[in-house]
Every structure is written in structure tokens, then in C-alpha cells.
Design an enzyme around this catalytic site. Structure first.
Site, PDB file in Angstrom:
ATOM      1  N   HIS A 179       0.838  -1.221   0.164  1.00  0.00           N
ATOM      2  CA  HIS A 179       0.062  -0.025   0.002  1.00  0.00           C
ATOM      3  C   HIS A 179       0.980   1.390   0.026  1.00  0.00           C
ATOM      4  CE1 HIS A 179      -3.660  -2.392   1.683  1.00  0.00           C
ATOM      5  NE2 HIS A 179      -3.597  -2.268   0.258  1.00  0.00           N
ATOM      6  N   GLU A 182       1.896   3.820   2.970  1.00  0.00           N
ATOM      7  CA  GLU A 182       2.238   3.388   4.436  1.00  0.00           C
ATOM      8  C   GLU A 182       3.885   3.263   4.520  1.00  0.00           C
ATOM      9  OE1 GLU A 182       0.011  -0.368   4.503  1.00  0.00           O
ATOM     10  OE2 GLU A 182      -2.047   0.658   4.197  1.00  0.00           O
ATOM     11  N   ARG A 235      -3.132   5.117  -2.159  1.00  0.00           N
ATOM     12  CA  ARG A 235      -3.084   3.456  -1.715  1.00  0.00           C
ATOM     13  C   ARG A 235      -2.688   2.454  -2.633  1.00  0.00           C
ATOM     14  NH1 ARG A 235      -5.546   0.270   2.314  1.00  0.00           N
ATOM     15  NH2 ARG A 235      -6.728  -1.566   1.278  1.00  0.00           N
ATOM     16  N   HIS A 304       2.186  -3.572   7.091  1.00  0.00           N
ATOM     17  CA  HIS A 304       1.231  -2.614   6.425  1.00  0.00           C
ATOM     18  C   HIS A 304       1.103  -1.657   7.723  1.00  0.00           C
ATOM     19  CE1 HIS A 304      -1.293  -4.415   3.055  1.00  0.00           C
ATOM     20  NE2 HIS A 304      -0.435  -5.207   3.550  1.00  0.00           N
ATOM     21  N   GLU A 379       0.296  -4.431  11.098  1.00  0.00           N
ATOM     22  CA  GLU A 379      -0.333  -3.030  11.109  1.00  0.00           C
ATOM     23  C   GLU A 379       0.590  -2.342  11.898  1.00  0.00           C
ATOM     24  OE1 GLU A 379      -1.964  -1.964   8.806  1.00  0.00           O
ATOM     25  OE2 GLU A 379      -3.493  -3.632   8.082  1.00  0.00           O
TER      26      GLU A 379
END
Ligand code: 0X9
Ligand code: ZN
Length: 420
Positions: A179, A182, A235, A304, A379
Site C-alpha cells: 500500500h 504506508e 494507496r 502494513h 499493522e
């Protein structure tokens, strides 16, 4: 309506001309829908993100699940009346002016940065130049790899690190920045790569030297470049799919359970799964590369941001599949070990249970195709105060605690599955 179209066209044209979007007075709200109707309303705005003008930082999932939404100033009033002031919504103002967060992210323009480091974010060219340097300086251990090619013709560069040919069937794959926005994920991947080579820490040395490593810091180069040059909040990939909308979500584009939930068939959506699985040259070529090493993988790690979560497969179902119990056990210990350094709190769990249903992710495909025993999606920091715009002075702390958790994961795994 005409006015709206004209405004959209102006944005599209300025984007095509390579102008950088600004986000002055764009306000970030965390919204919790309380009813099914509100979930649906938000969902429709997300599906039609381009026309609605809102930028969703997280997916609309269900009642009670928070969604972060960026609201442009010209829509502030409309947003207030149609959403914020509704009875079936709870909300928190997260950031009044996101442009300020972008300005404070600490990105040092190329010209001023004469060395590669982790106190600022870097462009794709800088990251790739550094990867080349590393391969050159450690030519007995590090090989530069072209893991794929993008729609716009860029290489997906990565490295293989090997301290011993005996590790060939014990490989760990790290994929980051699939992405585009990020950024802390590629910074973390390069920092960890560097530590695998230079750290004197006993546990890091053991981790580094017990496996072969495939590390791809920027898995979505076209999107990443676009997030630097045009739109910090980008993204997806950059494949053109309609007159106004570009890109598919490269983490909805993999051919396992493709389009079975939490993915969109609308080209303007931020979770557009693409017209077919592997429609994106970047995912399809990277899949070919992973195919060539897949049987050797003991670990697949996907970075991510943000939310501070350690996620395990799968994204299409809340069912506990494969080695769920063991992944939970290892994961719980890992987030404990992660918190030790700076107190950063993570949660661990199955993707669909912990965040939302999301099908067609890279990790799910790898896990299903090769049975890779250790598969996690991180994440990384934070929990939304800065979100994707994590200040650069948090890169090193983020990377340090993440490496602590990787040490923990693979130590646990070796304990449970001793190599003779
Ligand atoms: O939605 C995603 O792709 C990830 N969250 S993010 O906010 N970084 O976009 C979640 C990962 C889901 N992963 C898999 N289904 N493998
Ligand atoms: Zn992501």
C-alpha cells in the site's frame, strides 16, 4: 452536478499534469456507525470515493467498527449534517488539518539528504540506490533481486540475504509498502535488513544467520512514487481503469478467495480488487517470483500500517484455519516482547476477526498455496493520531520493536519445531 464534475475534472487534470495535492484543512474524523443504515451510508460513500470526495483511511465494516475518514474543507458542512450530527454515529476529531501532519512528517527532500538513514523518509530512487549499495558492499551475502515489474515499467527491487547455503529451505520473505501511503513499512523493512547485516546483538545474529531472507521494501513502486509526487494519500497501483480512476488495491488482487468479501468491483474504490486476480503487473510478476521460492518459505511477513496489530490468516473468513492455535500462541508472546522496549500495545488475531473481512491479500495466497507455517501481517504504528503520516522520528523505534517481535516469533517457532 455540473460544477461538481468540473471540480473533479480539475483535480484529475492537475493530477495528470503531475501537480502535488495539498490537504490544507482536510480534517480527519474517527466515526463509529451505530446502525446498519449508517454502515450502508458510509459504505456507499467509500465505494464511490472519487465522487464523494471523502478519503477513507480504513474500511467500512460493520456497526461498532470505527472508520477513519478524511474530509475536505469544502465538504465539512455536508459531512457534519449528514454524518457527524446524526444520532446513530459516535465520532472523534483526530486531526484538524492533515496538511500539517504531512509537513511535520519530517521528509527531507532528496537534495538535502546525502546519506541513507532512518531519520527521514526516502524516495523510491533513494531506497533502490541503497539496496544496490548494500548488495555491492556485502556481495558475499547479499544479492540484488528484481522481484517483478510494474504497470509503469518500474522494477520491484529486493534482496536475498544468505549467511549459509544450508538455510536455503528455511527462508523468510518480507514484503512491505504494497500500500503506497504506508511509508513507515518500507522504512522498517530497510532498517531490519540493515540490522540483519550489522547488528551485534546475539539474538538478532541468530535470527539473521538461521534463515535465508527475501526482502522487498517497496512492493508497489508505481503507487509509492505517486504518493511522493502527487498524492500523499495514495494507496493502490496506478493502472488506469476508467476515465477518472486509477489503480487496483494490490492487497485485494491475489488469486486466493479473490473478491469474496471486503473488496470492491468499483474502479474508483480504494479497495478495488482489479478486473481479474493478478490483473496488476506488479502483483502478477511478484507472484511469479514468490512461486519460485515459495516451497522454501517458513515465514511470510507483510508490513502494513497503521493500527498496531499482528494479523494472521485468513482475511476472507473468521474461521480458524491451519495452525491458528500455534500462530496465536506465538503471536501473543511476540506482541508482549514487542511492547517491552517502548510499551507499544498491539493486538493479535485473525484478520477478519480483528479488523475486517478482506479477501485477496498477498499473505493469504502465500499461506494457502505453499502452506507457509509462519504467516503474519503487521499493522505498524500508530493507532491513528498520525496514521499513515507517522513522524520520521518514530521510524527507528517502530523498526526496533518490530525486530524484537520477529526475533520472538522465530525463536518460538524454532522451540516448537526444533531442527534436528
Ligand atoms: O486492508 C488491508 O489490506 C490491510 N489493512 S490496511 O489498513 N493497511 O489497508 C489489512 C490486511 C489484510 N490482509 C489480508 N487479507 N491478507
Ligand atoms: Zn495496508
Amino acid at each position: 452536478m455540473k460544477l461538481m464534475l468540473a471540480a473533479l475534472l480539475a483535480v484529475a487534470l492537475s493530477q495528470a499534469a503531475g501537480e502535488k495535492l495539498r490537504f490544507d484543512n482536510h480534517t480527519l474524523y474517527r466515526v463509529v456507525p451505530k446502525t446498519r443504515e449508517m454502515v450502508e451510508l458510509l459504505y456507499n460513500l467509500q465505494e464511490d470515493a472519487f465522487n464523494s470526495g471523502y478519503n477513507f483511511f480504513s474500511e467500512v465494516a460493520a456497526e461498532g467498527v470505527p472508520v477513519d475518514i478524511l474530509v475536505p474543507p469544502k465538504q465539512a458542512e455536508q459531512f457534519k449534517s449528514s454524518i457527524l450530527n446524526q444520532a446513530d454515529v459516535e465520532s472523534v476529531l483526530m486531526n484538524e488539518n492533515i496538511q500539517e501532519a504531512i509537513d511535520n512528517e519530517g521528509f527531507r527532500p532528496e537534495a538535502m539528504a546525502n546519506t541513507f538513514g532512518w531519520t527521514s523518509y526516502h524516495t523510491l530512487d533513494e531506497i533502490n540506490a541503497w539496496l544496490r549499495d548494500v548488495a555491492f558492499n556485502y556481495d558475499d551475502k547479499v544479492t540484488l533481486i528484481r522481484g517483478g515489474r510494474t504497470f509503469q515499467g518500474r522494477d520491484i527491487l529486493g534482496v536475498k540475504v544468505s549467511f549459509s547455503p544450508a538455510n536455503a529451505r528455511q527462508s523468510i520473505f518480507i514484503e512491505a509498502n504494497i500500500h503506497a501511503r504506508e511509508w513507515v513499512t518500507s522504512a522498517t523493512a530497510t532498517w531490519i535488513l540493515n540490522q540483519l547485516l550489522v547488528s551485534q546483538d546475539r539474538n538478532v545474529r541468530l535470527l539473521a544467520e538461521s534463515y535465508d531472507w527475501y526482502i522487498f521494501p517497496v512492493a508497489n513502486p508505481d503507487g509509492f512514487v505517486h504518493s511522493h509526487t502527487n498524492n500523499r494519500m495514495w494507496r493502490k497501483t496506478r493502472t488506469p481503469y476508467s476515465v477518472l480512476c486509477f489503480g487496483a488495491d494490490p492487497n485485494r488482487n491475489w488469486p486466493y478467495q479473490w473478491m469474496t468479501g471486503g473488496a470492491s468491483n468499483q474502479p474508483c474504490s480504494d479497495t478495488y480488487a482489479g478486473p481479474t486476480s493478478l490483473s496488476e503487473p506488479s502483483t502478477s510478476s511478484l507472484a511469479d517470483f514468490i512461486d519460485s521460492v515459495g516451497e522454501n518459505l517458513v515465514g511470510y511477513i507483510s508490513f502494513h500500517s497503521f493500527s498496531q496489530m499482528l494479523l494472521l490468516p485468513y482475511g476472507h473468513t473468521t474461521a480458524h484455519l491451519d495452525n491458528y492455535a500455534e500462530m496465536m500462541q506465538i503471536g501473543r508472546k511476540a506482541i508482549q516482547d514487542l511492547s517491552r522496549r517502548y510499551g507499544t500495545q498491539y493486538v493479535v488475531g485473525n484478520i477478519a476477526e480483528t479488523i475486517y473481512v478482506a479477501s485477496g491479500g498477498s499473505m493469504d495466497w502465500v499461506k494457502h498455496k505453499f502452506g507457509t507455517p509462519v504467516a503474519y501481517t503487521y499493522e505498524l504504528r500508530d493507532r491513528g493520531q498520525n496514521g499513515f503520516l507517522l513522524p520520521a522520528n518514530q521510524i527507528i523505534p517502530t523498526a526496533e520493536e518490530t525486530l524484537d517481535s520477529l526475533v520472538s516469533i522465530f525463536e518460538s517457532y524454532r522451540q516448537l519445531h526444533p531442527r534436528n
